[in-house]
Design a protein around this motif. Structure first.
Motif, PDB file in Angstrom:
ATOM      1  N   PHE A   1      -4.338  -5.376  -7.519  1.00  0.00           N
ATOM      2  CA  PHE A   1      -3.467  -6.539  -7.369  1.00  0.00           C
ATOM      3  C   PHE A   1      -4.199  -7.835  -7.686  1.00  0.00           C
ATOM      4  CE2 PHE A   1      -1.431  -9.983  -5.095  1.00  0.00           C
ATOM      5  CZ  PHE A   1      -0.114  -9.848  -5.523  1.00  0.00           C
ATOM      6  N   LEU A   2      -5.439  -7.960  -7.202  1.00  0.00           N
ATOM      7  CA  LEU A   2      -6.213  -9.169  -7.490  1.00  0.00           C
ATOM      8  C   LEU A   2      -6.427  -9.305  -8.988  1.00  0.00           C
ATOM      9  CD1 LEU A   2      -7.813 -11.614  -6.472  1.00  0.00           C
ATOM     10  CD2 LEU A   2      -9.784 -10.115  -6.159  1.00  0.00           C
ATOM     11  N   ASN A   3      -6.790  -8.210  -9.636  1.00  0.00           N
ATOM     12  CA  ASN A   3      -6.975  -8.260 -11.085  1.00  0.00           C
ATOM     13  C   ASN A   3      -5.662  -8.570 -11.801  1.00  0.00           C
ATOM     14  OD1 ASN A   3      -9.654  -7.665 -10.770  1.00  0.00           O
ATOM     15  ND2 ASN A   3      -9.401  -5.469 -11.107  1.00  0.00           N
ATOM     16  N   PHE A   4      -4.562  -7.967 -11.286  1.00  0.00           N
ATOM     17  CA  PHE A   4      -3.257  -8.219 -11.884  1.00  0.00           C
ATOM     18  C   PHE A   4      -2.900  -9.716 -11.807  1.00  0.00           C
ATOM     19  CE2 PHE A   4       1.119  -9.056 -10.498  1.00  0.00           C
ATOM     20  CZ  PHE A   4       1.787  -8.860 -11.701  1.00  0.00           C
ATOM     21  N   LEU A   5      -3.126 -10.316 -10.624  1.00  0.00           N
ATOM     22  CA  LEU A   5      -2.790 -11.727 -10.450  1.00  0.00           C
ATOM     23  C   LEU A   5      -3.664 -12.611 -11.329  1.00  0.00           C
ATOM     24  CD1 LEU A   5      -1.119 -13.853  -8.972  1.00  0.00           C
ATOM     25  CD2 LEU A   5      -2.812 -13.821  -7.127  1.00  0.00           C
ATOM     26  N   LEU A   6      -4.972 -12.301 -11.395  1.00  0.00           N
ATOM     27  CA  LEU A   6      -5.874 -13.097 -12.234  1.00  0.00           C
ATOM     28  C   LEU A   6      -5.490 -12.973 -13.706  1.00  0.00           C
ATOM     29  CD1 LEU A   6      -9.310 -12.404 -10.502  1.00  0.00           C
ATOM     30  CD2 LEU A   6      -8.070 -14.575 -10.549  1.00  0.00           C
TER      31      LEU A   6
ATOM     32  N   ILE B   1       0.832  -1.210   0.000  1.00  0.00           N
ATOM     33  CA  ILE B   1       0.000   0.000   0.000  1.00  0.00           C
ATOM     34  C   ILE B   1       0.867   1.260   0.000  1.00  0.00           C
ATOM     35  CG2 ILE B   1      -1.667   1.317   1.362  1.00  0.00           C
ATOM     36  CD1 ILE B   1      -2.835  -1.356   2.287  1.00  0.00           C
ATOM     37  N   LYS B   2       2.003   1.200   0.679  1.00  0.00           N
ATOM     38  CA  LYS B   2       2.859   2.392   0.777  1.00  0.00           C
ATOM     39  C   LYS B   2       3.572   2.698  -0.528  1.00  0.00           C
ATOM     40  CE  LYS B   2       3.734   1.775   5.719  1.00  0.00           C
ATOM     41  NZ  LYS B   2       4.760   1.464   6.751  1.00  0.00           N
ATOM     42  N   LEU B   3       3.708   1.700  -1.398  1.00  0.00           N
ATOM     43  CA  LEU B   3       4.447   1.919  -2.639  1.00  0.00           C
ATOM     44  C   LEU B   3       3.626   2.739  -3.623  1.00  0.00           C
ATOM     45  CD1 LEU B   3       5.981  -1.630  -3.216  1.00  0.00           C
ATOM     46  CD2 LEU B   3       7.174   0.414  -2.445  1.00  0.00           C
TER      47      LEU B   3
ATOM     48  N   VAL C   1      -6.514 -12.144  -1.690  1.00  0.00           N
ATOM     49  CA  VAL C   1      -7.887 -11.959  -1.214  1.00  0.00           C
ATOM     50  C   VAL C   1      -7.963 -10.895  -0.135  1.00  0.00           C
ATOM     51  CG1 VAL C   1      -9.807 -13.141  -0.061  1.00  0.00           C
ATOM     52  CG2 VAL C   1      -8.535 -14.310  -1.856  1.00  0.00           C
ATOM     53  N   SER C   2      -6.834 -10.602   0.527  1.00  0.00           N
ATOM     54  CA  SER C   2      -6.856  -9.593   1.591  1.00  0.00           C
ATOM     55  C   SER C   2      -7.257  -8.224   1.053  1.00  0.00           C
ATOM     56  CB  SER C   2      -5.477  -9.500   2.252  1.00  0.00           C
ATOM     57  OG  SER C   2      -4.515  -8.998   1.333  1.00  0.00           O
ATOM     58  N   PHE C   3      -7.100  -7.984  -0.220  1.00  0.00           N
ATOM     59  CA  PHE C   3      -7.495  -6.705  -0.805  1.00  0.00           C
ATOM     60  C   PHE C   3      -9.006  -6.612  -1.001  1.00  0.00           C
ATOM     61  CE2 PHE C   3      -3.076  -7.230  -2.013  1.00  0.00           C
ATOM     62  CZ  PHE C   3      -2.548  -5.978  -1.729  1.00  0.00           C
TER      63      PHE C   3
END
Length: 980
Positions: A105-110, A43-45, A84-86
Motif C-alpha cells: 500500500f505504501l508503495n502503491f500510494l507513493l 488486511i482482510k481483503l 505509515v501504519s504498514f
C-alpha cells in the motif's frame, strides 16, 4: 444471489472508506482508531484493487484544494498515518511473511503521487509534495523504501523545487530532507538547497531550506549568509540553525564576530532575542560555560565593542546581578586584578561588568562597590600599569613578538582607562588624585599615542567646564615645551683667575708660616698670635675657593619640541578638547593661542600624520567660530584637492560639517541658507557652484574612500535640506546602481538608507525625486556599451522611482496633486518626443504602475489628452494595452469582473490527477483574472488569497458565523459523487 452479495460487499467497502475520510475531517475524531479500523479491513481483503481505487477517489477531493483548510489538512494527516501504519515494526518471521503485503500500500500510494507530480494544477502538485514530505518524515529511522521509488522521489522533488508556486517548492524542499548526503559535495539535493538559499525570491522557501539543510563545510557559508537576509524571519531562523546545529569551532573568528555584531544590532527585536537566548548560551555551553574562553574565541583585541555587546547580552539574561561575579575576572582583596594576571579577556570582562552594573543606577550601586576599589587606589593601580608599558624603538618595532606584546599592553591600558568612567568621583580627595594621575600619564613620555584620546576624554569628563580649557592648555604647554636642565660652560679665563688666586693664597700662607716660626724663635708671642689668626683666615679662603666647582653650571629652561610624536600627542589632546567643549560658547583666547601656535603651523608639517590631525583640529575648531571658518575655509578647500587621500578625506569631512552646521551661506551671502544648485546663478563661477562642482567630480574619483565620503556628505546635505538638486540626486542613484561600487558595502548601504528616508520625509523631497527620474533614465539609455552603466537594469531603476514617489510612502500625507500625476505627465511628454524609441515600452510599463488619481480636474483632463495622443501614434501592442489600461482607469470605465466559482468535476479531476498531463477542467475565467490569481499566489507567502477588508466592523458572533461558512468541507462533494 451471488452477484447481489458481491455488490453488497463492495458497497459496504466503499462506504467504510468514505466514512473514514468524512470522520477524518473532524479534528476531534480519534485518527489512530480510524487508521486501525481501516487497516483491519484492508488486511482482510484478498483483492485490494477496489480498495485502492476507492481510497484514491476520496483522496483526490483533498488534493484539488490548494488553501490550507483545516478539514483538508486533517484528511492529509489521516492518509499519512494510514500509509505509515504498514511500516510498524514486527517480528522477523512475521516480517518475512508479510513484507510484500505490508509494503504494497505504501508503495502503491507513493507510485500514485509520483505519477501525479507533473499535474497542471498547482493545487495537485502542492498536495503531492506535501504528502511525500509527510510520508518520508513519518517513517522510522530504520525504514526501508524501495530503491527505485526512492530514486524516483528524488528526481521528482528536484523538479518540483523549481516549481512556479512557492508552496510547492517549500514542500518539495522539505521532502528531500532525508535524501541529502552532507558528506558528498556533489549531492544533487545539497546543490538544489544551496541554489534555493542563494536565489529563491520567496522568503518562506528560504526558511524551509534552512530548516532542513544539513550543516557541512560547503553548506555553512550559505547558511551564514542568510543571517544578512532581507527578511526578518529568515535571519531569525538562520541564527537558530547556527545555534542548534553548528559548533563554534566550525566558524572562523571573523564569522563569529560578524554574527554577534549584526545579530545584536539587528533592526528586528526578534533577531536580537534569538542571539541573546539561543546563540550566545549555545556557544557558552560548548565551551563548558567558560566565559573568558568565549571571549578568547572572539579575539577581543580587534573587536572589543562587539565583545562588550555580547557580554551585556549575556548579563541581561542572568537571573541575578550577582551572577556577574561567578565566571568573570578574579578580583583580589583590593578589588583589583593582580597586574601579572591581567589579560585582554579578563580586563574586558571586568570593564563590561562594571559598565553594565553602573547602567543599572541605584539598583547596581551595591554590586559596583564589590567590583571596583576606591578611586585613589584605582588611580595608583592604573598609573603603575601604564608606567610599565615599554616605549619601543624603530628596531624593536620590527620584532613582531615585542610589537604584539606592547599592543596587548596598550589594549589592557585602554580598558583600564575606560574603567575610570565607572569610578565614583564625587568625593573630593579621590577626585583630585584621579585628576593628578591622569595629568601625569598624559605627560609621561612612554604613554602610547593610542591612549591619549581616551585619557583626555576621562580627564575632561571629570573637570568642570571652566577648568577644561585652562587645564588642557597647561598640559599641552608642558608637553610641547617641557622644562629641561641646561648646562652652561665656564670660561677659561675664569679658571685661570681661580688658579692664580689659589697660588697667591698658598704663597701668603707659606710666608705667614715662615714668619710665625721666626716670631716663635724670637719669643715674640703677640706677633705670633696675629700671624696664626691670619693663617687660619687664608686657609678658609683657600678651602672655599677650592670647593667652587670647576665643571659646567646647570640651569632649567623650557625648550619647544617639534618632533612628530610630540606634535601628534598635543594635536590629539587639542582635538579631544574641542570635541568636548560646548559649541555655543565660542573660541576663547586660550584656544585661539593653541590654533595660532600649534594647529596652523602643523597643517604644513612634513609628516602626513601630523598634517592630518592638524586638519581635524582645524575643522573641529571652525565649528566653534564662524569667523574662524570663514578665514580658513579656502585652506580646507585646497587641502581637499592637493594633499594625500587620507588628509583630503579629513578636510572633506570638515567642509561637509561646515555646510551642515552653517549652511551654504557660509560661502556667500544669501537671503536664505537653502540654495537650489540647479537654478541659474548670477555668477557662473560662484563659490557655491565651484564647491558643488568639486563634490560632483569627487563622485567619479578612483579613490574609493573619497568617493564614499563625498556621497555620504551629499546625502546628509540633501536630507537636511541644505541642498535641493535633482541632478545630484540623479548622480547618487546612478552611483548606487553602478557596478563599479558593488564591492563598496558602506556606500551601497548609506545610499540605500538615504533614498528611502529622503523620499518618505516630505512632499518636496518626492518632487525632487520625480524631477530626477527622466535625467536618470536618459543617462542609462544613452550610456555607451563600454560604460558600466549599460549593465544596469533600467526596469529596476524605474521601479525604484515609482516606489519612492508613491503617496502612501510619505510619513505624513499631503494635500494637492499627487506626485505620480505629475510624473505621469512627464513620462507622457517623454514618450511623445520619440514615439519609436526603444525605451517607450519601459515608459508605458511605468505609466501602468503609477498610482494616478482618478478625481476629475484639469490635471486629469490634460493627462487623458496626452494618453489619447499616444494611442494614436504608438503601434506596439504592449504599449497600447498599457496606455489603454491607464486611460480606462482615468475615465472610470475599468471594472473588475468576478470570476465564476470553480466546479471540480470528478471525471476531470481524475483525469488530471491520474495522467498528470491534461489540463484541469474548470469554469471559464478571463485571462486577466487568471494572471492576477497566479501573481497573487506567487507573491503571497502562504499563497492564501486575502479577503477584502469589510466596510463595516462586524460583531464577534457575525465573524464566527462568517468563518464557519468559509471552512472547506469535502463531505458534500463525496456524497454527491457516491450517490451518482
Amino acid at each position: 444471489m451471488y452477484l447481489l452479495m458481491i455488490f453488497t460487499m463492495t458497497a459496504d467497502n466503499e462506504l467504510e472508506i468514505q466514512e473514514a475520510f468524512q470522520r477524518a475531517q473532524k479534528a476531534h475524531h480519534n485518527k489512530a482508531k480510524l487508521v486501525a479500523t481501516l487497516k483491519n479491513r484492508y488486511i482482510k481483503l484478498e483483492d485490494k484493487l477496489e480498495f485502492h481505487e476507492e481510497f484514491l477517489r476520496c483522496l483526490k477531493y483533498a488534493m484539488i484544494v490548494y488553501t490550507r483548510e483545516p478539514a483538508v489538512e486533517n484528511v492529509i494527516d489521516f492518509v499519512v498515518k494510514f500509509a505509515v501504519s504498514f511500516e510498524t515494526p514486527m517480528n522477523e518471521e512475521e516480517e518475512e511473511e508479510s513484507e510484500e503485503d505490508d509494503g504494497s500500500f505504501l508503495n502503491f500510494l507513493l507510485n500514485f503521487l509520483l505519477e501525479s507530480h507533473t499535474a497542471n494544477s498547482h493545487a495537485v502538485r502542492f498536495r503531492v509534495c506535501q504528502l511525500i514530505n509527510k510520508l518520508l518524515g513519518s517513517l522510522s529511522e530504520n525504514a526501508q523504501v524501495d530503491d527505485e521509488i526512492c530514486e524516483r522521489i528524488h528526481e521528482a522533488m528536484l523538479i518540483r523545487v523549481t516549481d512556479k508556486y512557492p508552496n510547492v517548492r517549500i514542500q518539495a524542499a522539505l521532502a528531500m530532507a532525508r535524501l541529502q548526503d552532507p558528506n558528498d559535495p556533489e549531492c544533487p539535493t545539497i546543490k538544489a538547497y544551496m541554489l534555493l538559499l542563494e536565489n529563491d525570491s520567496n522568503a518562506e522557501v528560504r526558511r524551509a531550506v534552512l530548516s532542513c539543510i544539513a550543516p557541512a563545510a560547503f553548506t555553512l557559508p550559505k547558511i551564514y549568509k542568510r543571517t544578512r537576509d532581507v527578511k526578518e524571519k529568515v535571519r531569525k531562523l538562520s541564527y537558530q540553525v547556527l545555534a542548534e546545529k553548528v559548533h563554534i569551532r566550525a566558524l572562523t573568528i571573523a564569522q563569529r564576530v560578524s554574527l554577534l555584531q549584526h545579530g545584536l544590532n539587528d533592526s528586528a527585536e526578534s533577531v536580537k532575542e534569538v542571539v541573546k537566548v539561543f546563540l550566545l548560551p549555545a556557544w557558552l555551553r560548548l565551551l563548558q560555560n567558560d566565559i573568558l574562553q568565549l571571549l578568547h574565541r572572539l579575539d577581543v583585541e580587534n573587536c572589543a565593542e562587539t565583545a562588550v555587546l555580547a557580554l551585556h547580552a549575556l548579563f541581561s539574561t542572568a537571573t541575578t546581578l550577582d551572577d556577574l561575579l561567578q565566571n568573570g575576572a578574579k578580583l583580589d582583596e583590593r578589588k583589583l586584578i593582580p597586574v601579572d594576571a591581567l589579560t585582554c579577556e579578563n580586563v574586558l570582562y571586568w570593564r563590561a561588568a562594571c559598565e553594565f552594573v553602573k547602567a543599572k543606577g541605584d539598583e547596581g550601586e551595591e554590586l559596583l562597590e564589590k567590583l571596583l576599589p576606591e578611586p585613589a587606589i584605582f588611580a595608583e593601580y592604573l598609573y603603575s600599569y601604564l608606567k610599565s608599558v615599554p616605549l619601543l624603538s624603530e628596531e624593536q618595532r620590527a620584532d613582531m613578538t615585542q610589537l604584539e606584546l606592547v599592543m596587548t599592553k596598550e589594549f589592557i591600558g585602554q580598558q583600564l582607562i575606560l574603567l575610570v568612567g565607572c569610578l565614583d568621583t564625587t568625593e573630593e580627595g579621590g577626585r583630585r588624585r584621579v585628576l593628578a594621575v591622569l595629568k601625569e600619564m598624559l605627560l609621561l613620555p612612554n604613554t602610547p599615542l593610542s591612549l591619549i584620546g581616551q585619557l583626555v576624554q576621562k580627564l575632561v569628563g571629570i573637570l568642570h567646564d571652566d577648568q577644561q580649557r585652562i587645564t588642557m592648555a597647561e598640559i599641552i604647554s608642558d608637553l610641547r615645551e617641557p622644562i629641561v636642565p641646561i648646562t652652561e660652560c665656564v670660561d677659561e679665563n675664569e679658571k685661570r683667575k681661580k688658579q692664580v688666586k689659589l697660588a697667591e693664597l698658598k704663597v701668603c700662607i707659606m710666608e705667614c708660616k715662615q714668619e710665625l716660626e721666626d716670631c716663635i724663635s724670637r719669643e715674640d708671642f703677640a706677633r705670633a698670635a696675629e700671624l696664626k689668626e691670619s693663617i687660619a683666615q687664608l686657609e678658609e679662603r683657600r678651602r672655599q675657593l677650592e670647593l667652587q666647582p670647576e665643571s659646567d653650571h646647570n640651569k632649567e629652561q623650557r625648550i619647544e619640541k617639534n618632533d612628530p610624536e610630540t606634535l601628534l600627542k598635543c594635536l590629539t589632546m587639542c582635538a579631544e578638547v574641542l570635541k568636548q567643549m560646548n559649541i555655543s560658547r565660542g573660541i576663547c583666547p586660550t584656544i585661539t593661542a593653541l590654533i595660532e601656535t600649534l594647529i596652523l603651523p602643523s597643517v604644513s608639517n612634513s609628516n602626513s600624520a601630523v598634517r592630518n590631525m592638524a586638519v581635524v583640529c582645524l575643522g573641529t575648531a571652525a565649528l566653534h567660530s564662524r569667523d574662524l571658518a570663514n578665514t580658513h575655509l579656502v585652506l580646507l578647500l585646497q587641502i581637499t584637492q592637493l594633499d594625500e587621500p587620507k588628509i583630503r578625506i579629513s578636510a572633506l569631512k570638515a567642509l561637509i560639517d561646515q555646510l551642515l552646521f552653517n549652511g551654504l551661506k557660509i560661502l556667500q551671502d544669501k537671503p536664505s541658507d537653502l540654495l537650489n544648485s540647479d537654478g541659474q546663478s548670477e555668477e557662473e563661477e560662484s563659490p557655491v557652484h565651484n564647491i558643488l562642482k568639486m563634490l560632483s567630480e569627487f563622485l567619479d574619483s578612483e579613490i574609493c574612500e573619497l568617493r564614499t565620503e563625498t556621497a555620504e556628505g551629499l546625502a546628509k546635505l540633501m536630507y537636511c535640506g541644505r541642498i535641493v538638486s535633482a541632478k545630484l540626486l540623479s548622480r547618487l542613484v546612478l552611483l548606487w546602481y553602478n557596478p563599479v561600487t558593488e564591492e563598496d558595502q558602506r556606500l551601497r548601504h548609506c545610499l540605500g538608507v538615504f533614498l528611502q528616508l529622503y523620499a518618505r520625509e516630505s512632499r518636496a523631497h518626492q518632487e525632487c525625486v520625480e524631477e530626477s527620474f527622466l535625467p536618470t533614465m536618459r543617462t542609462l539609455f544613452n550610456a555607451p556599451a563600454t560604460s558600466p552603466l549599460s549593465e544596469i537594469d533600467t526596469s529596476n531603476v524605474a521601479e525604484l522611482f515609482i516606489e519612492l514617489t508613491r503617496p502612501s510612502a510619505l510619513v505624513q500625507s499631503s494635500q494637492g496633486v499627487c506626485v505620480h500625476d505629475s510624473l505621469a505627465v512627464r513620462v507622457c511628454n517623454e514618450i511623445l518626443r520619440d514615439i519609436d524609441a526603444p525605451e517607450v515600452r519601459l515608459y508605458c510599463k511605468t505609466l501602468s504602475s503609477l498610482e494616478i488619481s482618478t478625481e476629475p480636474g484639469p490635471a486629469n483632463q490634460e493627462l487623458q489628452q496626452l494618453l489619447s495622443q499616444i494611442l494614436q501614434e504608438v503601434k506596439d501592442k504592449f504599449c497600447v494595452r498599457a496606455v489603454e489600461k491607464v486611460l480606462n482607469q482615468l475615465k472610470g470605465s475599468q471594472q473588475s469582473k468576478p470570476s465564476a466559482p470553480q466546479d471540480p468535476v470528478l471525471t476531470a479531476v481524475d483525469e488530471n490527477v491520474s495522467s498528470g498531463q491534461k489540463k484541469v477542467s474548470t469554469a471559464k475565467t478571463s485571462k486577466k483574472s487568471c494572471e492576477n490569481k497566479e501573481k497573487s499566489d506567487e507573491s503571497d507567502e502562504e499563497n492564501v488569497p486575502e479577503a477584502a477588508p469589510p466596510s463595516v466592523r462586524l460583531t464577534r458572533r457575525a465573524k464566527t458565523a462568517a468563518l464557519e461558512k468559509t471552512k472547506q468541507d469535502l463531505t458534500a462533494l463525496m456524497n454527491r459523487e457516491a450517490s451518482s
